[in-house]
Design a protein around this motif. Structure first.
Motif, short mmCIF file in Angstrom:
data_model
loop_
_atom_site.label_atom_id
_atom_site.label_comp_id
_atom_site.label_asym_id
_atom_site.label_seq_id
_atom_site.Cartn_x
_atom_site.Cartn_y
_atom_site.Cartn_z
N TYR A 457 26.76 -63.51 41.27
CA TYR A 457 27.42 -62.88 40.11
C TYR A 457 26.49 -63.01 38.91
O TYR A 457 26.18 -64.11 38.47
N GLN A 458 26.03 -61.88 38.37
CA GLN A 458 25.12 -61.93 37.23
C GLN A 458 25.62 -61.10 36.04
O GLN A 458 24.87 -60.83 35.10
N ALA A 459 26.91 -60.67 36.06
CA ALA A 459 27.44 -59.88 34.95
C ALA A 459 27.41 -60.70 33.66
O ALA A 459 27.21 -60.17 32.58
N MET A 460 27.62 -62.01 33.78
CA MET A 460 27.49 -62.90 32.63
C MET A 460 26.49 -63.98 33.00
O MET A 460 26.32 -64.33 34.15
N ASN A 461 25.87 -64.53 31.96
CA ASN A 461 24.85 -65.54 32.16
C ASN A 461 25.55 -66.88 32.43
O ASN A 461 26.08 -67.50 31.53
N CYS A 462 25.59 -67.31 33.71
CA CYS A 462 26.35 -68.55 33.99
C CYS A 462 25.73 -69.39 35.10
O CYS A 462 26.42 -70.18 35.74
N ASP A 463 24.41 -69.23 35.33
CA ASP A 463 23.77 -70.07 36.34
C ASP A 463 23.95 -71.55 35.97
O ASP A 463 24.08 -71.89 34.80
N ALA A 464 23.97 -72.40 37.00
CA ALA A 464 24.39 -73.79 36.76
C ALA A 464 23.56 -74.81 37.52
O ALA A 464 22.95 -74.50 38.54
N PHE A 465 23.55 -76.02 36.97
CA PHE A 465 22.96 -77.17 37.67
C PHE A 465 24.05 -77.84 38.51
O PHE A 465 25.20 -77.96 38.07
N ALA A 466 23.64 -78.30 39.70
CA ALA A 466 24.51 -79.19 40.50
C ALA A 466 23.76 -80.51 40.63
O ALA A 466 22.63 -80.55 41.11
N MET A 467 24.40 -81.59 40.15
CA MET A 467 23.77 -82.91 40.15
C MET A 467 24.51 -83.80 41.15
O MET A 467 25.69 -84.10 40.96
N PHE A 468 23.82 -84.17 42.22
CA PHE A 468 24.46 -84.94 43.29
C PHE A 468 24.33 -86.44 43.05
O PHE A 468 23.30 -86.91 42.55
N SER A 469 25.36 -87.19 43.45
CA SER A 469 25.25 -88.66 43.51
C SER A 469 25.21 -89.03 44.99
O SER A 469 26.00 -88.51 45.79
N LEU A 470 24.27 -89.94 45.33
CA LEU A 470 24.05 -90.29 46.75
C LEU A 470 24.56 -91.70 47.04
O LEU A 470 24.65 -92.54 46.15
N ASP A 471 24.86 -91.94 48.31
CA ASP A 471 25.18 -93.32 48.70
C ASP A 471 23.90 -94.05 49.09
O ASP A 471 22.80 -93.51 48.95
N GLU A 472 24.05 -95.29 49.63
CA GLU A 472 22.85 -96.11 49.89
C GLU A 472 21.98 -95.53 51.00
O GLU A 472 20.79 -95.87 51.11
N THR A 473 22.54 -94.62 51.82
CA THR A 473 21.73 -94.03 52.89
C THR A 473 21.05 -92.73 52.44
O THR A 473 20.35 -92.08 53.20
N GLY A 474 21.36 -92.31 51.19
CA GLY A 474 20.76 -91.06 50.70
C GLY A 474 21.64 -89.85 50.94
O GLY A 474 21.22 -88.71 50.74
N LYS A 475 22.90 -90.08 51.36
CA LYS A 475 23.80 -88.95 51.62
C LYS A 475 24.64 -88.65 50.37
O LYS A 475 25.20 -89.55 49.75
#
Length: 504
Positions: A457-475
């Motif tokens: 969807y590019q009708a409006m400018n709304c690209d986004a960051f997704a910031m992940f939090s991981l557990d001790e195994t990297g998941k």
């Protein structure tokens, strides 16, 4: 005696509009000016669509977006006049499923709290349910969503503009009146005022031949973009109208709820007119010495301030490609409405033109608003563009970084937004929302555990960051999000999401 203002002529307004249309890169616009109970100028400029090239006229219909909010408060005023509700009624007494973020606020939240942007929740809270359009959220989802948001201020202390609570107000109108919000607006406001070409929702328009379509000139040239479909009810932004009909609406407002050839008919009482035009939530005042303003705040569906000793009552509206303003100076018996079909230039155009016209009635010099605002908008856009460009350039530089896709894939859920999925497609991570299908797109590695999403969807400018939090195994266990561009529309409230992995 000579009038104190230099009355701006129709010819001057024509030149102003044509100049602004060109400089702000706007496909089409219309304007109506009401003075002393008479329409002194109403006209269209440009085209309804760059594809059909059909000329805009004073009857061309536009989405008036948030200028619908004042129709919602007028509807509640009518119901209050009829004794069907009180402004201080608790919302939960009318809508038992309504639940806020704590018990005190839920218990005390009254009808006026729905209308005054002082809930304690942040700007545009929950709008992601409807931006982009095409999601499947229901009124029950809205009524029960507020308990999950985190407040940003104490209840009733700070102005933070929202839309969702107006949708709740629309549902309340429906419950109290026994008809849909749209039927109420159509039969109790639009029809009596003989706004014969206006509609409470777009699917009521039989003849679409004079309907403006949405455009954007953010890329530098004017392009057609997808229009926005209103969901649930139109109380926050669903009405479709035109310059000629909006002149009738402004005349009603300037006549304090009276209408008809001899003003013998009453839509709402003077008492409730005053209630709508009284400050309920205090805002920061603009200290520009040119206007010598002392106060600023929000009434019921209207913004209020003083300008050189005159009350100014106004509101703007914005949906993808549809930007509008209604501005009134009751002390001067003056009203101006401008409707446009191009973002973001439409906002520049309506600001420049309404300021220039009202300045002339206030006895002020010509400030050269159009050229100044063109320049300011260019600076703002350049700053925003630089930030966004740098993000995508960094993404290009990191494209060889190895990412273990399986650490991130899976289904995540948020209490109010529901489930999303991070999945693999052609060896690349993709994001998709189950409930808002337009929010889907490829995820590119950006930095650390952060990915940049470019939506389809590019009708409006709304690209986004997704910031992940991981557990001790990297998941990955959870995702926080935020918009990439500083110029992103506030209705993309990605920051309100708290997505947690669903172990299926």
């Amino acid at each position: 005696s000579t009038p104190l203002y230099s009355h701006i002529t129709s010819e001057k307004i024509d030149l102003l509009m044509q100049d602004a249309l060109e400089k702000f890169k706007v496909a089409g616009a219309s304007i109506a000016v009401v003075k002393d109970g008479k329409v002194i100028h109403q006209k269209g400029y440009g085209v309804t669509s760059i594809e059909t090239k059909k000329a805009v006229n004073e009857s061309t219909n536009f989405q008036i977006a948030s200028n619908s909010k004042a129709f919602t408060t007028a509807a509640l005023s009518i119901l209050e006049d009829e004794g069907k509700l009180k402004w201080t009624d608790k919302v939960k007494d009318h809508l038992p499923k309504f639940k806020m973020y704590n018990d005190y606020v839920t218990e005390n939240f009254n009808i006026q709290d729905l209308l005054t942007h002082r809930s304690g929740l942040g700007l545009g809270v929950g709008d992601l349910m409807f931006f982009p359009d095409g999601s499947n959220f229901t009124i029950n989802d809205v009524l029960t969503s507020f308990q999950y948001f985190k407040p940003v201020s104490a209840f009733r202390t700070k102005f933070d503009y929202d839309n969702l609570l107006y949708i709740v107000a629309g549902e309340l109108i429906s419950k109290v009146s026994g008809m849909t919000y749209e039927d109420f607006i159509q039969t109790r406001i639009i029809d009596p005022l003989q706004m014969s070409n206006s509609f409470a929702q777009s699917d009521r328009i039989k003849d679409k031949s004079n309907l403006a379509v949405s455009h954007s000139s953010e890329s530098g040239t004017i392009k057609r973009i997808d229009g926005f479909g209103i969901q649930i009810n139109g109380a926050a932004g669903g009405i479709i109208s035109n310059a000629a009909d909006m002149a009738k609406w402004m005349t009603l407002c300037l006549n304090k709820g009276q209408y008809g050839s001899d003003l013998k008919s009453t839509l709402f009482s003077v008492k409730n007119h005053n209630e709508m035009w009284r400050i309920h939530t205090v805002e920061e005042v603009d200290r520009d010495p040119r206007y010598n303003s002392h106060f600023s705040g929000y009434g019921l569906g209207w913004g209020l301030t003083d300008v050189k000793g005159n009350l100014k009552v106004s509101h703007t509206g914005g949906l993808p490609g549809m930007l509008s303003i209604v501005m009134m100076y009751p002390d001067l018996n003056l009203g101006i409405v401008i409707l446009t079909n191009t973002e973001n230039g439409g906002g520049g155009l309506f600001t420049a033109v309404t300021n220039t016209i009202s300045d002339s009635y206030l006895g002020l010099d010509d400030f050269g608003w159009t050229n100044k605002i063109v320049e300011w908008m260019k600076q703002g856009r350049n700053t925003g563009d630089d930030v966004t460009k740098n993000v995508w350039e960094k993404v290009k530089l990191t494209k060889n970084v190895k990412v273990k896709n399986e650490d991130f894939t899976g289904v995540y859920t948020d209490n109010w937004f529901g489930e999303i999925e991070v999945f693999e497609k052609n060896k690349q991570l993709w994001f998709r929302s189950y409930r808002s299908p337009k929010l889907n797109g490829p995820m590119a590695f950006y930095n650390a555990n952060t990915f940049a999403i470019k939506w389809e969807y590019q009708a409006m400018n709304c690209d986004a960051f997704a910031m992940f939090s991981l557990d001790e195994t990297g998941k990955a266990q959870s995702i926080k999000m935020k918009g990439i561009s500083p110029n992103i529309d506030f209705s993309f409230d990605f920051q309100d999401l708290d997505l947690k992995r669903v172990n299926k």
